[in-house]
Design a protein around this motif. Structure first.
Motif, PDB file in Angstrom:
ATOM      1  N   GLU A  73      69.997   1.687  18.196  1.00 56.01           N
ATOM      2  CA  GLU A  73      71.098   0.820  17.597  1.00 56.01           C
ATOM      3  C   GLU A  73      72.074   1.598  17.032  1.00 56.01           C
ATOM      4  O   GLU A  73      72.764   1.205  15.933  1.00 56.01           O
ATOM      5  N   GLY A  74      72.454   2.486  17.623  1.00 54.96           N
ATOM      6  CA  GLY A  74      73.516   3.478  17.216  1.00 54.96           C
ATOM      7  C   GLY A  74      73.424   4.415  16.295  1.00 54.96           C
ATOM      8  O   GLY A  74      74.162   5.363  15.604  1.00 54.96           O
ATOM      9  N   ALA A  75      72.036   4.653  15.850  1.00 51.45           N
ATOM     10  CA  ALA A  75      71.655   5.628  15.085  1.00 51.45           C
ATOM     11  C   ALA A  75      71.472   6.991  15.724  1.00 51.45           C
ATOM     12  O   ALA A  75      71.342   8.125  14.971  1.00 51.45           O
ATOM     13  N   SER A  76      71.487   7.098  16.910  1.00 53.54           N
ATOM     14  CA  SER A  76      71.362   8.271  17.545  1.00 53.54           C
ATOM     15  C   SER A  76      72.266   8.191  18.938  1.00 53.54           C
ATOM     16  O   SER A  76      72.490   7.265  19.645  1.00 53.54           O
ATOM     17  N   ILE A  77      72.833   9.412  18.991  1.00 56.99           N
ATOM     18  CA  ILE A  77      73.680   9.556  20.182  1.00 56.99           C
ATOM     19  C   ILE A  77      73.150  10.794  20.930  1.00 56.99           C
ATOM     20  O   ILE A  77      73.235  11.948  20.450  1.00 56.99           O
ATOM     21  N   VAL A  78      73.243  10.492  22.334  1.00 56.74           N
ATOM     22  CA  VAL A  78      72.638  11.439  23.085  1.00 56.74           C
ATOM     23  C   VAL A  78      73.876  12.064  24.189  1.00 56.74           C
ATOM     24  O   VAL A  78      74.642  11.095  24.520  1.00 56.74           O
ATOM     25  N   VAL A  79      74.058  13.415  24.334  1.00 53.08           N
ATOM     26  CA  VAL A  79      75.176  13.584  25.221  1.00 53.08           C
ATOM     27  C   VAL A  79      74.417  14.887  26.463  1.00 53.08           C
ATOM     28  O   VAL A  79      73.283  15.272  26.201  1.00 53.08           O
ATOM     29  N   PRO A  80      75.275  15.010  27.454  1.00 50.75           N
ATOM     30  CA  PRO A  80      74.622  16.095  28.335  1.00 50.75           C
ATOM     31  C   PRO A  80      74.321  17.552  27.537  1.00 50.75           C
ATOM     32  O   PRO A  80      74.899  18.077  26.538  1.00 50.75           O
ATOM     33  N   ARG A  81      73.339  18.382  28.045  1.00 54.35           N
ATOM     34  CA  ARG A  81      72.724  19.468  27.317  1.00 54.35           C
ATOM     35  C   ARG A  81      73.729  20.525  27.374  1.00 54.35           C
ATOM     36  O   ARG A  81      74.113  21.057  26.118  1.00 54.35           O
ATOM     37  N   GLU A  82      74.513  20.765  28.318  1.00 55.05           N
ATOM     38  CA  GLU A  82      75.405  21.795  28.534  1.00 55.05           C
ATOM     39  C   GLU A  82      76.504  21.761  27.645  1.00 55.05           C
ATOM     40  O   GLU A  82      77.420  22.760  27.108  1.00 55.05           O
ATOM     41  N   ARG A  83      76.719  20.495  26.988  1.00 56.03           N
ATOM     42  CA  ARG A  83      77.927  20.291  26.004  1.00 56.03           C
ATOM     43  C   ARG A  83      77.689  20.041  24.673  1.00 56.03           C
ATOM     44  O   ARG A  83      78.550  19.797  23.964  1.00 56.03           O
ATOM     45  N   ALA A  84      76.437  20.013  24.459  1.00 58.93           N
ATOM     46  CA  ALA A  84      75.863  19.642  22.993  1.00 58.93           C
ATOM     47  C   ALA A  84      76.248  20.506  21.884  1.00 58.93           C
ATOM     48  O   ALA A  84      76.910  20.106  20.959  1.00 58.93           O
ATOM     49  N   ALA A  85      76.234  21.688  22.278  1.00 63.13           N
ATOM     50  CA  ALA A  85      76.449  22.714  21.087  1.00 63.13           C
ATOM     51  C   ALA A  85      77.869  22.858  20.911  1.00 63.13           C
ATOM     52  O   ALA A  85      78.295  22.928  19.653  1.00 63.13           O
ATOM     53  N   LYS A  86      78.663  22.848  22.160  1.00 59.28           N
ATOM     54  CA  LYS A  86      80.203  22.881  21.564  1.00 59.28           C
ATOM     55  C   LYS A  86      80.647  21.658  20.978  1.00 59.28           C
ATOM     56  O   LYS A  86      81.458  21.484  20.106  1.00 59.28           O
ATOM     57  N   LEU A  87      79.935  20.583  21.000  1.00 62.15           N
ATOM     58  CA  LEU A  87      80.412  19.161  20.616  1.00 62.15           C
ATOM     59  C   LEU A  87      80.111  19.351  19.144  1.00 62.15           C
ATOM     60  O   LEU A  87      80.869  18.783  18.191  1.00 62.15           O
ATOM     61  N   ARG A  88      78.859  19.795  18.873  1.00 62.26           N
ATOM     62  CA  ARG A  88      78.447  19.909  17.277  1.00 62.26           C
ATOM     63  C   ARG A  88      79.378  20.668  16.544  1.00 62.26           C
ATOM     64  O   ARG A  88      79.653  20.364  15.599  1.00 62.26           O
ATOM     65  N   MET A  89      80.083  21.756  17.300  1.00 57.24           N
ATOM     66  CA  MET A  89      80.911  22.743  16.407  1.00 57.24           C
ATOM     67  C   MET A  89      82.145  21.852  16.085  1.00 57.24           C
ATOM     68  O   MET A  89      82.884  21.985  15.136  1.00 57.24           O
ATOM     69  N   GLN A  90      82.561  21.223  17.447  1.00 56.99           N
ATOM     70  CA  GLN A  90      84.023  20.572  17.409  1.00 56.99           C
ATOM     71  C   GLN A  90      84.033  19.492  16.228  1.00 56.99           C
ATOM     72  O   GLN A  90      84.830  19.161  15.526  1.00 56.99           O
ATOM     73  N   LEU A  91      82.874  18.716  16.175  1.00 56.80           N
ATOM     74  CA  LEU A  91      82.552  17.704  14.944  1.00 56.80           C
ATOM     75  C   LEU A  91      82.590  18.261  13.727  1.00 56.80           C
ATOM     76  O   LEU A  91      82.714  17.633  12.781  1.00 56.80           O
ATOM     77  N   ALA A  92      81.884  19.289  13.648  1.00 63.02           N
ATOM     78  CA  ALA A  92      81.445  19.924  12.400  1.00 63.02           C
ATOM     79  C   ALA A  92      83.102  20.559  11.822  1.00 63.02           C
ATOM     80  O   ALA A  92      83.091  20.503  10.572  1.00 63.02           O
ATOM     81  N   GLU A  93      83.848  20.786  12.583  1.00 62.04           N
ATOM     82  CA  GLU A  93      85.206  21.300  12.268  1.00 62.04           C
ATOM     83  C   GLU A  93      85.898  19.903  11.487  1.00 62.04           C
ATOM     84  O   GLU A  93      86.833  20.054  10.699  1.00 62.04           O
ATOM     85  N   GLN A  94      85.690  18.854  12.149  1.00 60.88           N
ATOM     86  CA  GLN A  94      86.161  17.508  11.540  1.00 60.88           C
ATOM     87  C   GLN A  94      85.365  16.847  10.550  1.00 60.88           C
ATOM     88  O   GLN A  94      85.689  15.694  10.425  1.00 60.88           O
ATOM     89  N   ARG A  95      84.329  17.823  10.018  1.00 59.50           N
ATOM     90  CA  ARG A  95      83.504  17.103   8.996  1.00 59.50           C
ATOM     91  C   ARG A  95      82.678  15.912   9.441  1.00 59.50           C
ATOM     92  O   ARG A  95      82.468  14.857   8.706  1.00 59.50           O
ATOM     93  N   LEU A  96      82.180  15.954  10.614  1.00 57.81           N
ATOM     94  CA  LEU A  96      81.422  15.010  10.925  1.00 57.81           C
ATOM     95  C   LEU A  96      80.076  15.416  11.528  1.00 57.81           C
ATOM     96  O   LEU A  96      79.967  16.472  11.910  1.00 57.81           O
ATOM     97  N   PRO A  97      78.964  14.810  11.261  1.00 57.39           N
ATOM     98  CA  PRO A  97      78.845  13.523  10.423  1.00 57.39           C
ATOM     99  C   PRO A  97      78.892  13.803   8.963  1.00 57.39           C
ATOM    100  O   PRO A  97      78.559  14.768   8.448  1.00 57.39           O
ATOM    101  N   SER A  98      79.460  12.695   8.173  1.00 50.05           N
ATOM    102  CA  SER A  98      79.621  12.845   6.602  1.00 50.05           C
ATOM    103  C   SER A  98      78.262  12.561   5.951  1.00 50.05           C
ATOM    104  O   SER A  98      78.441  12.751   4.711  1.00 50.05           O
ATOM    105  N   GLY A  99      77.520  12.212   6.547  1.00 45.50           N
ATOM    106  CA  GLY A  99      76.143  11.685   5.934  1.00 45.50           C
ATOM    107  C   GLY A  99      76.392  10.154   5.274  1.00 45.50           C
ATOM    108  O   GLY A  99      75.495   9.772   4.420  1.00 45.50           O
TER     109      GLY A  99
END
Length: 550
Positions: A73-99
């Protein structure tokens, strides 16, 4: 085109519809397999997200055209494995998730000059609460947390300021231990000036009170924590000692420590009359003298020079001396004050269960023998020495020898040895999924496609052209040797039991279903005559049919 139409007429409409349905099912199945094999492996990008964080992350993924899936119900988001690490770094740069809350980034807007002091204080409190919630949620046993701080302002003309307090709501994975609760309370208290740990209230998402902010720190069970730590320390110590004697994992130890949680204060004064010391000495001396002149009248002699000295010698005198001495002694005195806090060790009970002795016979049989009593007594002496046994305190130690349910080395819970390839759980699940799809594909090919193709090919009813010599009235044996069951049933025979050229369609064309049904009864009779006239060839043909695969 005409030949294709004639070929389709031989099957009939029912068979054609069944074959079409099977074909569509097979096309759909293989399309699913191909799509499943070509779909990239999806891994969780973030889990346990709030709705606000999920919305912000989905917006960023849509802008980058990244394929994703929402789960739980939206609490978990899955993406392709090869792009997961890069997406985490990009979202962390934008302070996401904020908790689910704001932190110090609330001051990054740059509107400090236009904000009032009240707004700045509120933003400071919100940022502090958000940062504390993130720190608490970073613990392994905590899924999410919300922190509420109450920092009262100091009133004017007052000496003492009201003490701050805090309340925390936690959604935990499992049950939090006493040590973890105390750690969270001290974490929050250390981050807020003037906040004490006993002023931090803690509850879980089920409404259970974990820590009472209105009481002392004992409310979280400091005594229970002390007893638990003592029991664990003694249990590890006894298991280490006994394990050296009976072998690893061949002993079970349970320790029960009873604690006295009462607090008491004892004050006593002891005086020693035999021991005295001079504290002070005071001495006082008094001396007094008094004279009384003689009663004489006024004469000429009294008025003469040096007449006073002569008269003084003749006066009466009275003198007195007084001496006082005061000595103060200090008697020896001892004042003793004892404060006994709660949590004193009251009694220890230790239960030790040891396994027996196993021996292996040459034929592989395993025999069991109990341990001698002398050895058990020695183990008991070691245990009593290890735990600090005190008989006057009422401590008990019991060592019992019983056979364990499992043989040594047959533990079901032993971790498997590490293989050559270090595979994660996700990799294993992916390989298992691919293996299941491959197995299903193979089963469909063997048990669905192969029988259908064989049945479709065998149902084609062809009439082969006869050679010229056979058509003119030759022997019937060559026709029987290469015939099939459908051919013999559908082919009309001559009066002598042989195939006639007139009964064979020109060019070896296929017989229609109507022609077969019309000649069926006559063909059966002629086939019987043919078999009776050629028994050897008939047996050979039947053997050939039996050897052919179904």
């Amino acid at each position: 085109m005409t030949g294709l139409l004639q070929f389709l007429r031989t099957f009939g409409p029912g068979r054609i519809a069944a074959m079409g349905a099977v074909t569509l099912a097979l096309v759909g199945f293989f399309a699913f397999v191909i799509v499943r094999f070509t779909t990239p492996e999806m891994v969780p990008l973030f889990t346990d997200l709030t709705l606000s964080d999920s919305a912000a992350i989905v917006k960023q993924l849509d802008q980058q055209a990244v394929p994703y899936e929402l789960r739980q119900e939206g609490a978990s988001i899955v993406v392709p494995r090869e792009r997961a690490a890069k997406l985490r770094m990009q979202l962390a740069e934008q302070r996401l998730p904020s908790g689910g809350g704001v932190g110090w980034e609330i001051f990054d807007k740059g509107d400090g000059f236009s904000a009032t002091s009240f707004v700045q204080n509120v933003n400071h409190l919100r940022a502090l609460e958000g940062e504390l919630a993130r720190s608490i949620a970073s613990l392994d046993r905590v899924a999410s947390a919300r922190v509420h701080l109450v920092v009262p302002e100091r009133p004017l003309f007052t000496r003492d300021a009201p003490s701050p307090s805090a309340s925390i709501v936690i959604r935990a994975r499992g049950e939090l231990g006493v040590g973890e609760i105390r750690a969270i309370r001290h974490l929050v208290a250390s981050a807020v000036q003037g906040l004490k740990p006993e002023k931090v209230s803690l509850i879980d998402d089920a409404g259970k009170l974990l820590a009472d902010g209105a009481g002392s720190e004992d409310a979280v069970g400091a005594a229970e924590d002390q007893a638990t730590a003592l029991e664990k320390r003694l249990r590890d110590r006894v298991e280490a000692i006994v394990g050296r004697v009976v072998g690893a994992d061949r002993a079970r130890v349970e320790v029960r420590a009873e604690m006295d949680r009462t607090k008491s204060t004892l004050t006593s004064d002891v005086y020693d009359p035999e021991s005295k010391v001079v504290r002070s000495t005071q001495t006082r001396e008094e001396t007094s003298q008094s004279t009384e002149p003689a009663e004489q009248g006024v004469t000429v002699a009294n008025q003469l020079p040096n007449a006073q000295q002569n008269q003084t010698a003749q006066q009466a005198r009275d003198a007195s001396n007084k001496t006082e001495e005061v000595v103060n002694y200090e008697i020896s005195r001892t004042t003793r004050t004892e404060v006994q806090d709660g949590g004193r060790l009251k009694r220890i009970s230790v239960a030790v269960l040891v396994d027996g002795v196993y021996s292996h016979a040459p034929n592989g049989d395993v025999s069991y023998a109990p341990r001698p009593q002398e050895e058990l007594d020695r183990i008991g002496a070691l245990v009593r020495a290890g735990v600090g046994f005190d008989q006057a305190r009422g401590d008990t130690v019991e060592v019992v020898n019983l056979r364990f349910a499992q043989l040594p080395g047959a533990g079901a819970g032993d971790p498997p040895a590490a293989g050559m390839f270090e595979l994660s759980r996700a990799d294993v699940m992916r390989f298992a999924e691919l293996a299941v799809l491959a197995l299903l594909t193979l089963l469909v090919l063997l048990f669905v496609v192969r029988p259908l193709m064989r049945k479709a090919l065998s149902s084609e009813i062809f009439m082969p052209a006869l050679p010229a010599g056979d058509a003119a009235g030759g022997n019937a044996t060559p026709q029987l040797a290469g015939a099939s069951p459908a051919t013999l049933v559908a082919t009309p025979l001559g009066s002598d039991g042989a195939l006639t050229a007139g009964d064979i369609p020109a060019g070896g064309r296929r017989l229609t279903a109507a022609e077969i049904s019309g000649r069926k009864s006559e063909s059966v009779d002629r086939l019987g005559e043919l078999v009776r006239g050629n028994p050897a060839e008939s047996v050979a043909i039947i053997r050939q049919w039996l050897q052919e695969p179904a």
